[in-house]
Scaffold this motif. Structure first.
Motif, mmCIF file in Angstrom:
data_model
loop_
_atom_site.group_PDB
_atom_site.id
_atom_site.type_symbol
_atom_site.label_atom_id
_atom_site.label_comp_id
_atom_site.label_asym_id
_atom_site.label_seq_id
_atom_site.Cartn_x
_atom_site.Cartn_y
_atom_site.Cartn_z
ATOM 1 N N GLU A 1 0.831 -1.214 0.000
ATOM 2 C CA GLU A 1 0.000 0.000 0.000
ATOM 3 C C GLU A 1 0.861 1.258 0.000
ATOM 4 O OE1 GLU A 1 -3.215 0.003 2.904
ATOM 5 O OE2 GLU A 1 -3.491 -2.155 2.607
ATOM 6 N N CYS A 2 1.931 1.246 0.778
ATOM 7 C CA CYS A 2 2.836 2.404 0.801
ATOM 8 C C CYS A 2 3.473 2.604 -0.570
ATOM 9 C CB CYS A 2 3.922 2.224 1.853
ATOM 10 S SG CYS A 2 3.366 2.376 3.558
ATOM 11 N N ASP A 3 4.002 1.537 -1.145
ATOM 12 C CA ASP A 3 4.654 1.653 -2.444
ATOM 13 C C ASP A 3 3.679 2.121 -3.522
ATOM 14 O OD1 ASP A 3 7.139 1.006 -1.437
ATOM 15 O OD2 ASP A 3 7.119 -1.066 -2.150
ATOM 16 N N LYS A 4 2.424 1.707 -3.423
ATOM 17 C CA LYS A 4 1.411 2.161 -4.382
ATOM 18 C C LYS A 4 1.111 3.650 -4.191
ATOM 19 C CE LYS A 4 -3.188 1.170 -6.144
ATOM 20 N NZ LYS A 4 -4.443 0.443 -5.944
ATOM 21 N N ALA A 5 1.046 4.083 -2.933
ATOM 22 C CA ALA A 5 0.761 5.493 -2.641
ATOM 23 C C ALA A 5 1.919 6.398 -3.066
ATOM 24 C CB ALA A 5 0.478 5.674 -1.148
ATOM 25 N N LEU A 6 3.135 5.866 -2.991
ATOM 26 C CA LEU A 6 4.325 6.636 -3.349
ATOM 27 C C LEU A 6 4.587 6.449 -4.841
ATOM 28 C CD1 LEU A 6 6.579 5.650 -0.329
ATOM 29 C CD2 LEU A 6 5.043 7.607 -0.531
ATOM 30 N N THR A 7 3.911 7.236 -5.631
ATOM 31 C CA THR A 7 3.942 7.023 -7.082
ATOM 32 C C THR A 7 5.196 7.576 -7.748
ATOM 33 O OG1 THR A 7 2.706 9.080 -7.411
ATOM 34 C CG2 THR A 7 1.425 7.037 -7.238
ATOM 35 N N GLY A 8 6.072 8.159 -6.960
ATOM 36 C CA GLY A 8 7.271 8.763 -7.537
ATOM 37 C C GLY A 8 8.501 7.913 -7.400
ATOM 38 N N LYS A 9 9.565 8.538 -6.934
ATOM 39 C CA LYS A 9 10.888 7.928 -6.877
ATOM 40 C C LYS A 9 11.102 7.058 -5.641
ATOM 41 C CE LYS A 9 12.737 12.178 -8.850
ATOM 42 N NZ LYS A 9 13.662 13.281 -8.627
ATOM 43 N N ALA A 10 10.260 7.182 -4.633
ATOM 44 C CA ALA A 10 10.488 6.536 -3.340
ATOM 45 C C ALA A 10 9.754 5.202 -3.217
ATOM 46 C CB ALA A 10 10.047 7.470 -2.211
ATOM 47 N N LYS A 11 10.418 4.265 -2.538
ATOM 48 C CA LYS A 11 9.834 2.980 -2.157
ATOM 49 C C LYS A 11 10.252 2.709 -0.716
ATOM 50 C CE LYS A 11 8.131 1.857 -6.198
ATOM 51 N NZ LYS A 11 6.772 2.249 -6.414
ATOM 52 N N ILE A 12 9.485 1.880 -0.022
ATOM 53 C CA ILE A 12 9.765 1.554 1.376
ATOM 54 C C ILE A 12 10.818 0.453 1.473
ATOM 55 C CG2 ILE A 12 8.784 0.489 3.466
ATOM 56 C CD1 ILE A 12 7.805 3.236 3.066
ATOM 57 N N ARG A 13 11.725 0.594 2.446
ATOM 58 C CA ARG A 13 12.618 -0.503 2.821
ATOM 59 C C ARG A 13 12.519 -0.676 4.329
ATOM 60 N NH1 ARG A 13 18.521 -1.062 0.824
ATOM 61 N NH2 ARG A 13 17.400 -2.130 -0.838
ATOM 62 N N ILE A 14 12.342 -1.910 4.750
ATOM 63 C CA ILE A 14 12.413 -2.230 6.172
ATOM 64 C C ILE A 14 13.895 -2.305 6.529
ATOM 65 C CG2 ILE A 14 11.889 -3.927 7.975
ATOM 66 C CD1 ILE A 14 9.381 -2.526 6.858
ATOM 67 N N THR A 15 14.328 -1.460 7.457
ATOM 68 C CA THR A 15 15.736 -1.436 7.851
ATOM 69 C C THR A 15 15.989 -2.280 9.095
ATOM 70 O OG1 THR A 15 15.393 0.577 9.157
ATOM 71 C CG2 THR A 15 16.120 0.856 6.856
ATOM 72 N N GLN A 16 14.934 -2.559 9.841
ATOM 73 C CA GLN A 16 15.058 -3.378 11.054
ATOM 74 C C GLN A 16 13.716 -4.011 11.345
ATOM 75 O OE1 GLN A 16 17.970 -3.461 13.784
ATOM 76 N NE2 GLN A 16 16.838 -5.343 13.559
ATOM 77 N N GLY A 17 13.737 -5.263 11.710
ATOM 78 C CA GLY A 17 12.525 -5.969 12.129
ATOM 79 C C GLY A 17 12.801 -6.620 13.462
ATOM 80 N N LEU A 18 12.802 -7.952 13.459
ATOM 81 C CA LEU A 18 13.129 -8.696 14.671
ATOM 82 C C LEU A 18 14.560 -8.390 15.094
ATOM 83 C CD1 LEU A 18 12.384 -10.948 16.733
ATOM 84 C CD2 LEU A 18 13.371 -12.571 15.103
ATOM 85 N N ARG A 19 14.723 -8.108 16.380
ATOM 86 C CA ARG A 19 16.053 -7.828 16.931
ATOM 87 C C ARG A 19 16.271 -8.744 18.130
ATOM 88 N NH1 ARG A 19 15.875 -2.184 18.619
ATOM 89 N NH2 ARG A 19 16.022 -1.670 16.410
ATOM 90 N N SER A 20 17.398 -9.425 18.158
ATOM 91 C CA SER A 20 17.709 -10.317 19.281
ATOM 92 C C SER A 20 17.953 -9.508 20.557
ATOM 93 C CB SER A 20 18.939 -11.170 18.961
ATOM 94 O OG SER A 20 20.106 -10.365 19.005
#
Length: 166
Positions: free
Chosen positions: A26-45
């Motif tokens: 949904e974010c990538d669809k809303a961002l119709t320009g040059k930007a896309k989402i990247r997850i930089t951190q998820g699960l952290r020990s």
């Protein structure tokens, strides 16, 4: 969705993986320009959390977290940090930039989408703002909604893979 993001999503709590994929779509669809989402951190020990907590306290640098091991929602696979990848190359944490020129900052387009799915944004925190951070607020269980605070999560049983059981 890029390969790095998919790899990080696959380590999140199994019950949020598909939801996070949907949010990113949904974010990538809303961002119709040059930007896309990247997850930089998820699960952290817990070990990774302790190392982050030490920064600015035991090791040099500016404090990056107030959460000790077990006190971060990342430790339970129910939080993500993100950035915007511009033109598939450059990481950006600029919350004001409107890469798609739709008069809404791209970051805030994503904040709204995460909120629609019941995720809290660290940018709304009063004491320690964490702009790249999103965490699941509540989780449905057999006994009703479980508030996903670290105090609640730390008391839940874990499955064989180390994920809390709701």
């Amino acid at each position: 969705m890029d390969k790095v993001t998919l790899q990080r999503i696959e380590k999140l709590h199994p019950l949020v993986r598909e939801e996070v994929k949907q949010i990113i779509k949904e974010c990538d669809k809303a961002l119709t320009g040059k930007a896309k989402i990247r997850i930089t951190q998820g699960l952290r020990s817990f070990e990774e959390q302790e190392k982050l907590y030490a920064i600015g306290r035991i090791t040099s640098g500016k404090k990056v977290t107030n959460a000790k091991a077990g006190q971060s929602i990342h430790n339970y696979g129910l939080a993500v940090d993100m950035c915007l990848i511009i033109n598939g190359k450059v990481a950006s944490w600029d919350t004001a930039k409107d890469w798609d020129n739709d008069k809404v900052a791209d970051w805030y387009e994503c904040v709204k989408i995460f909120a629609k799915h019941g995720w809290d944004w660290g940018g709304n925190w009063k004491l320690f703002k964490d702009l790249p951070h999103f965490e699941k607020k509540n989780f449905p269980s057999k006994k009703g909604l479980v508030k996903t605070t670290w105090r609640v999560l730390s008391k839940l049983k874990m499955d064989k893979d180390g994920y809390v059981v709701f």
